[in-house]
Design an enzyme around this catalytic site. Structure first.
Site, mmCIF file in Angstrom:
data_model
loop_
_atom_site.group_PDB
_atom_site.id
_atom_site.type_symbol
_atom_site.label_atom_id
_atom_site.label_comp_id
_atom_site.label_asym_id
_atom_site.label_seq_id
_atom_site.Cartn_x
_atom_site.Cartn_y
_atom_site.Cartn_z
ATOM 1 N N HIS A 169 28.507 31.814 38.814
ATOM 2 C CA HIS A 169 27.783 32.420 40.766
ATOM 3 C C HIS A 169 28.245 31.698 41.588
ATOM 4 O O HIS A 169 27.996 32.202 42.710
ATOM 5 C CB HIS A 169 26.831 32.663 39.666
ATOM 6 C CG HIS A 169 26.023 33.605 40.881
ATOM 7 N ND1 HIS A 169 26.165 34.187 41.800
ATOM 8 C CD2 HIS A 169 24.750 34.040 40.953
ATOM 9 C CE1 HIS A 169 25.706 35.550 42.707
ATOM 10 N NE2 HIS A 169 24.871 35.366 41.470
ATOM 11 N N ASP A 386 40.666 49.689 38.780
ATOM 12 C CA ASP A 386 41.750 49.972 37.112
ATOM 13 C C ASP A 386 43.313 49.459 37.312
ATOM 14 O O ASP A 386 43.248 49.023 37.976
ATOM 15 C CB ASP A 386 42.233 51.233 37.761
ATOM 16 C CG ASP A 386 43.073 52.392 37.506
ATOM 17 O OD1 ASP A 386 43.242 51.465 35.904
ATOM 18 O OD2 ASP A 386 43.699 53.020 37.578
#
Length: 463
Positions: A169, A386
């Protein structure tokens, strides 16, 4: 190739894994040391976030192997995002920096003898036997001197696959992750460079010289610990559930607030609901303070905005604070108003003050006592990313707490079994408190004037 069997109360399957390998950038990249910002390297971000993208089979991609496509695209993407291929080092005063060594990120190829349909309604966190779909490579859990990304692509019998990504993170936040993931997907679909060029520029969020704390940061207050209301990761009776909010659920919550709050967002409503139900479930004494910290994105809020392409952490989490008695005893609108108001505290000065506080107070941890944090990942549309197989079935965190503080909940976009669009969030609580949370949650969504069935669903797993 390793093989292991997994089972849950509803599902049994075997995962066969190849040995972990390092995927470096496709061509040599600069070897340099790059400092993280003073927002990036605070204690509260020094953990790995388990994320997952789930995709169904696509006939037009039948000849394509998702493992090969994603691995090759990852190597190409790391040319542009080469700091991810390096290793974190810690310098004086706990300052973190990236040693851009070009060593690469950890990658695992795997196959599972299970189909997506066999998961049923469990395509939301917590996933059955997720430890097999995102293998924890021994020695890779440290924050420094280990790969900054761990990726596992698991092919399924049906032609679909899990893309599990464990992310350090300190390197990026939600928008930064979405930007990196989108670039990776673009490369998988045949692009030669990302449509948005990555920007490092971490010096923009460094502390001033001299540093000075100019705002009231209740999210970093030192609070005496108490047994009641504090949830710790090492409790042995912890369970995890996901709660789904569909349009009917949001409408039910909106009917509980007065007219002057009708401008509030879906985030405000769900956060206030979670906070109130969680506080009641933990049976916190009425006079004790409770905190809800809201992750607020700073992009676009500055006089001198962070540049397009900046993928570092660019947020703060100001805390709404009240007593448990007021939160649970006053009308629901009280909690909603507190959430709505605290988001407005985020300014350029506020974030700069956080950076200064980190330097002055040793990169301290946020308040964990009787606290929770929410992050609205749903707004970043990572389910639409995608890789060639279309939109994901699910995209977001793989578990509550992000593998760190159990009080963190991430809101992710999802569809329920009926195909309704909504928001799902996982939550982690002791078993008895989880049952009380569920009861409070269902009670809040029950509207006596309009007794329609809501679309809220929940999933449970023992941790």
């Amino acid at each position: 190739m390793a093989s292991s069997s997994s089972s849950s109360s509803s599902l049994n399957f075997t995962v066969r894994r190849c040995e972990p390998e390092l995927v470096p950038p496709a061509i040599p990249t600069p070897h340099e040391v790059k400092l993280l910002s003073d927002i990036d390297d605070q204690d509260g971000l020094r953990f790995h976030v388990p994320m997952v993208q789930i995709y169904r089979k696509k006939e037009s991609m039948a000849e394509k192997d998702p493992v090969q496509v994603i691995r090759q695209a990852l190597s190409q993407t790391l040319v542009f995002y080469y700091p991810f291929a390096g290793r974190l080092r810690e310098g004086p005063h706990r300052k973190l920096m990236v040693d851009c060594t070009g060593e690469g990120v950890m990658f695992i190829e795997a196959d599972a003898d299970v189909t997506l349909d066999q998961f049923g309604d469990s395509l939301q966190p917590p996933f059955p036997c997720y430890q097999e779909l995102q293998y924890e490579v021994p020695g890779s859990q440290e924050i420094t001197n280990t790969p900054l990304l761990l990726v596992q692509v698991t092919r399924l019998k049906c032609g679909g696959f899990f893309l599990a990504i464990r992310l350090n993170h300190t390197m990026c936040d939600g928008p930064g992750y979405q930007q990196f993931l989108s670039a990776w997907a673009e490369m998988a679909r045949g692009a030669t460079k990302p449509s948005i060029a990555p920007v490092w520029r971490r010096e923009l969020l460094m502390a001033r010289d001299p540093p000075r704390i100019t705002c009231n940061h209740r999210e970093y207050e030192q609070v005496p610990d108490t047994v009641k209301g504090t949830v710790t990761p090492n409790q042995d009776d912890m369970v995890q559930r996901s709660f789904f909010f569909g349009p009917l659920d949001i409408a039910a919550l909106r009917r509980l607030i007065p007219q002057h709050l009708r401008h509030c967002t879906t985030f405000d409503l769900i956060t206030a609901c979670l906070w109130r139900c969680r506080t009641k479930a933990l049976q916190i004494e009425a006079d004790e303070d409770v905190r809800m910290m809201c992750v607020v994105n700073a992009r676009g809020q500055f006089n001198s905005p962070l540049p397009v392409g900046y993928y570092g952490n660019g947020f703060a989490y100001p805390a709404a604070v009240t007593t448990a008695g007021k939160l649970c005893g006053k009308p629901f609108g009280y909690a909603v108003e507190l959430i709505n108001k605290v988001k407005g505290e985020m300014t350029e000065e506020y974030l700069q003050s956080v950076a200064d506080l980190m330097v002055m107070k040793g990169r301290c941890l946020f308040t964990t006592v009787r606290s929770c944090i929410v992050s609205h990942l749903a707004r970043f549309n990572i389910r639409e990313v995608d890789f060639g197989w279309g939109e994901g079935v699910y995209a977001g965190v793989a578990q509550a707490g992000g593998g760190s503080f159990p009080g963190i909940s991430f809101f992710c976009s999802a569809k329920n079994g009926k195909g309704e669009e909504g928001i799902v969030f996982p939550i982690c609580l002791p078993a008895a408190a989880m049952e009380r949370f569920s009861q409070e949650f269902n009670h809040m969504l029950r509207n006596k004037n309009q007794p329609q069935t809501t679309s809220a669903t929940l999933i449970m797993s023992n941790l």
